[in-house]
Design a protein around this motif. Sequence first.
Motif, PDB file in Angstrom:
ATOM      1  N   GLN A 118      71.290  26.685 -22.157  1.00 30.47           N
ATOM      2  CA  GLN A 118      70.360  27.934 -22.234  1.00 30.47           C
ATOM      3  C   GLN A 118      70.873  29.120 -21.644  1.00 30.47           C
ATOM      4  O   GLN A 118      71.943  29.178 -20.875  1.00 30.47           O
ATOM      5  N   LEU A 119      70.279  30.147 -22.140  1.00 33.84           N
ATOM      6  CA  LEU A 119      70.774  31.499 -21.810  1.00 33.84           C
ATOM      7  C   LEU A 119      70.438  32.105 -20.347  1.00 33.84           C
ATOM      8  O   LEU A 119      69.663  32.882 -20.279  1.00 33.84           O
ATOM      9  N   ARG A 120      70.823  31.332 -19.463  1.00 30.26           N
ATOM     10  CA  ARG A 120      70.609  31.687 -18.118  1.00 30.26           C
ATOM     11  C   ARG A 120      71.242  32.850 -17.642  1.00 30.26           C
ATOM     12  O   ARG A 120      70.632  33.632 -16.761  1.00 30.26           O
ATOM     13  N   GLY A 121      72.298  33.284 -18.300  1.00 29.99           N
ATOM     14  CA  GLY A 121      72.807  34.742 -18.054  1.00 29.99           C
ATOM     15  C   GLY A 121      71.979  35.956 -18.493  1.00 29.99           C
ATOM     16  O   GLY A 121      72.431  37.133 -18.156  1.00 29.99           O
ATOM     17  N   GLY A 122      71.211  35.366 -19.343  1.00 30.54           N
ATOM     18  CA  GLY A 122      70.320  36.797 -19.808  1.00 30.54           C
ATOM     19  C   GLY A 122      70.885  37.033 -21.418  1.00 30.54           C
ATOM     20  O   GLY A 122      71.789  36.568 -22.020  1.00 30.54           O
ATOM     21  N   VAL A 123      70.050  38.009 -21.933  1.00 31.15           N
ATOM     22  CA  VAL A 123      70.251  38.422 -23.215  1.00 31.15           C
ATOM     23  C   VAL A 123      70.662  39.993 -23.283  1.00 31.15           C
ATOM     24  O   VAL A 123      69.506  40.757 -22.409  1.00 31.15           O
ATOM     25  N   VAL A 124      71.346  40.657 -23.738  1.00 31.01           N
ATOM     26  CA  VAL A 124      71.810  41.898 -23.698  1.00 31.01           C
ATOM     27  C   VAL A 124      72.060  42.605 -25.248  1.00 31.01           C
ATOM     28  O   VAL A 124      72.678  41.989 -26.036  1.00 31.01           O
ATOM     29  N   PHE A 125      71.000  43.637 -25.415  1.00 31.95           N
ATOM     30  CA  PHE A 125      71.022  44.131 -26.954  1.00 31.95           C
ATOM     31  C   PHE A 125      71.916  45.261 -26.883  1.00 31.95           C
ATOM     32  O   PHE A 125      71.859  46.208 -25.940  1.00 31.95           O
ATOM     33  N   VAL A 175      64.659  35.579 -27.724  1.00 30.58           N
ATOM     34  CA  VAL A 175      65.941  35.210 -28.191  1.00 30.58           C
ATOM     35  C   VAL A 175      66.279  33.516 -27.320  1.00 30.58           C
ATOM     36  O   VAL A 175      66.410  32.611 -27.774  1.00 30.58           O
ATOM     37  N   LYS A 176      65.725  33.744 -25.910  1.00 36.86           N
ATOM     38  CA  LYS A 176      65.664  32.424 -25.032  1.00 36.86           C
ATOM     39  C   LYS A 176      64.880  31.667 -25.601  1.00 36.86           C
ATOM     40  O   LYS A 176      65.499  30.166 -25.669  1.00 36.86           O
ATOM     41  N   ASN A 177      63.732  31.691 -26.141  1.00 31.76           N
ATOM     42  CA  ASN A 177      63.011  30.744 -26.570  1.00 31.76           C
ATOM     43  C   ASN A 177      63.646  30.133 -27.921  1.00 31.76           C
ATOM     44  O   ASN A 177      63.331  28.835 -28.224  1.00 31.76           O
ATOM     45  N   PHE A 178      64.326  30.723 -28.722  1.00 31.28           N
ATOM     46  CA  PHE A 178      64.820  30.279 -30.038  1.00 31.28           C
ATOM     47  C   PHE A 178      66.045  29.348 -29.499  1.00 31.28           C
ATOM     48  O   PHE A 178      65.934  28.383 -30.232  1.00 31.28           O
ATOM     49  N   ILE A 179      66.739  29.910 -28.421  1.00 33.52           N
ATOM     50  CA  ILE A 179      67.814  28.745 -27.991  1.00 33.52           C
ATOM     51  C   ILE A 179      66.908  27.644 -27.325  1.00 33.52           C
ATOM     52  O   ILE A 179      67.491  26.442 -27.506  1.00 33.52           O
ATOM     53  N   LYS A 180      66.203  27.928 -26.633  1.00 38.74           N
ATOM     54  CA  LYS A 180      65.423  26.776 -25.807  1.00 38.74           C
ATOM     55  C   LYS A 180      65.064  25.501 -26.849  1.00 38.74           C
ATOM     56  O   LYS A 180      65.011  24.393 -26.260  1.00 38.74           O
ATOM     57  N   ASP A 181      64.529  26.072 -27.943  1.00 34.89           N
ATOM     58  CA  ASP A 181      63.730  25.236 -28.926  1.00 34.89           C
ATOM     59  C   ASP A 181      64.853  24.241 -29.496  1.00 34.89           C
ATOM     60  O   ASP A 181      64.557  23.163 -29.990  1.00 34.89           O
ATOM     61  N   ARG A 182      66.088  24.524 -29.433  1.00 38.41           N
ATOM     62  CA  ARG A 182      67.225  23.835 -30.233  1.00 38.41           C
ATOM     63  C   ARG A 182      68.395  23.335 -29.588  1.00 38.41           C
ATOM     64  O   ARG A 182      69.202  22.733 -30.029  1.00 38.41           O
ATOM     65  N   LEU A 183      68.626  23.938 -28.524  1.00 39.53           N
ATOM     66  CA  LEU A 183      69.815  23.371 -27.696  1.00 39.53           C
ATOM     67  C   LEU A 183      69.568  22.471 -26.314  1.00 39.53           C
ATOM     68  O   LEU A 183      68.452  22.873 -25.676  1.00 39.53           O
ATOM     69  N   ALA A 184      70.259  21.948 -25.904  1.00 37.47           N
ATOM     70  CA  ALA A 184      70.102  21.152 -24.590  1.00 37.47           C
ATOM     71  C   ALA A 184      69.871  21.992 -23.248  1.00 37.47           C
ATOM     72  O   ALA A 184      70.363  23.293 -23.333  1.00 37.47           O
ATOM     73  N   PRO A 185      69.255  21.592 -22.381  1.00 33.57           N
ATOM     74  CA  PRO A 185      69.168  22.589 -21.315  1.00 33.57           C
ATOM     75  C   PRO A 185      70.105  23.104 -20.385  1.00 33.57           C
ATOM     76  O   PRO A 185      70.045  24.422 -20.103  1.00 33.57           O
ATOM     77  N   TYR A 186      71.402  22.494 -20.544  1.00 37.54           N
ATOM     78  CA  TYR A 186      72.421  22.902 -19.767  1.00 37.54           C
ATOM     79  C   TYR A 186      72.984  24.258 -20.654  1.00 37.54           C
ATOM     80  O   TYR A 186      73.914  24.947 -20.167  1.00 37.54           O
ATOM     81  N   SER A 230      71.931  32.316 -37.151  1.00 33.94           N
ATOM     82  CA  SER A 230      71.153  31.841 -37.934  1.00 33.94           C
ATOM     83  C   SER A 230      69.399  32.300 -37.892  1.00 33.94           C
ATOM     84  O   SER A 230      68.974  32.248 -38.755  1.00 33.94           O
ATOM     85  N   HIS A 231      69.381  33.362 -36.854  1.00 29.49           N
ATOM     86  CA  HIS A 231      68.325  33.851 -36.723  1.00 29.49           C
ATOM     87  C   HIS A 231      68.346  35.244 -37.785  1.00 29.49           C
ATOM     88  O   HIS A 231      69.214  35.862 -37.666  1.00 29.49           O
TER      89      HIS A 231
END
Length: 206
Positions: A168-175, A155-166, A115-116
């Motif tokens: 979250q993208l703790r494994g990172g984001v890779v482009f 990207v992490k902040n986009f998810i943080k604002d919309r999904l539950a704490p557990y 959706s982003h």
Amino acid sequence: ETTGAVTAVPKGEQDVSGSIGSILPSVEVRMVDDDFNDVQEGQQGEMILRTPLVTNGYYRNEKATKDAFHNGWFCTGDIAVRRGGRFFIVDRKKELLKYKGLQVAPAEIENLLFSHEQIREAAVIGVPAPDDRTTDLPRAYIVAVEGSSLTEDKVKNFIKDRLAPYKQLRGGVVFIDEIPKSAIGKILRRELRDRARQETQPKAKL
């Protein structure tokens, strides 16, 4: 395996909610957890079925037949949610991640990423936590649109604002340039998991 439809949207109705409809006559459905306990409406669970439409088993494969049934109920492997008598598929059971005992559906995170406006494609896998190999840390592989200003933090902040704490993208984001897919468009998560293992391996000192 069911050899026929088990859900449908009633004739004459339109459904734009994304549900797979309601249960058809002669079909029994339960929504269960990993221990085959029924979950409450609105909670995620595996759909298991009992109906004359279901196959009696797999041809010359006793193990597959045994794995597919539990006390006469066929285990679909589909994780779904029941709301208002209708069912919504969340993910496949074998694709689910577990973060500290809680289930995380990659498809839920992927659908949000889609959706982003600056994300063209996305795929989510789990990478083992360094201090607990039984815990999956969600990692997103992203194909950004051309000229995007996206960063891992955005990207992490986009998810943080919309999904539950557990979730979250703790494994990172890779482009990356392209999400590996099969000929029919299915995400090849195995290739991404192989890539993740290489990315997390300690580099040898020269």
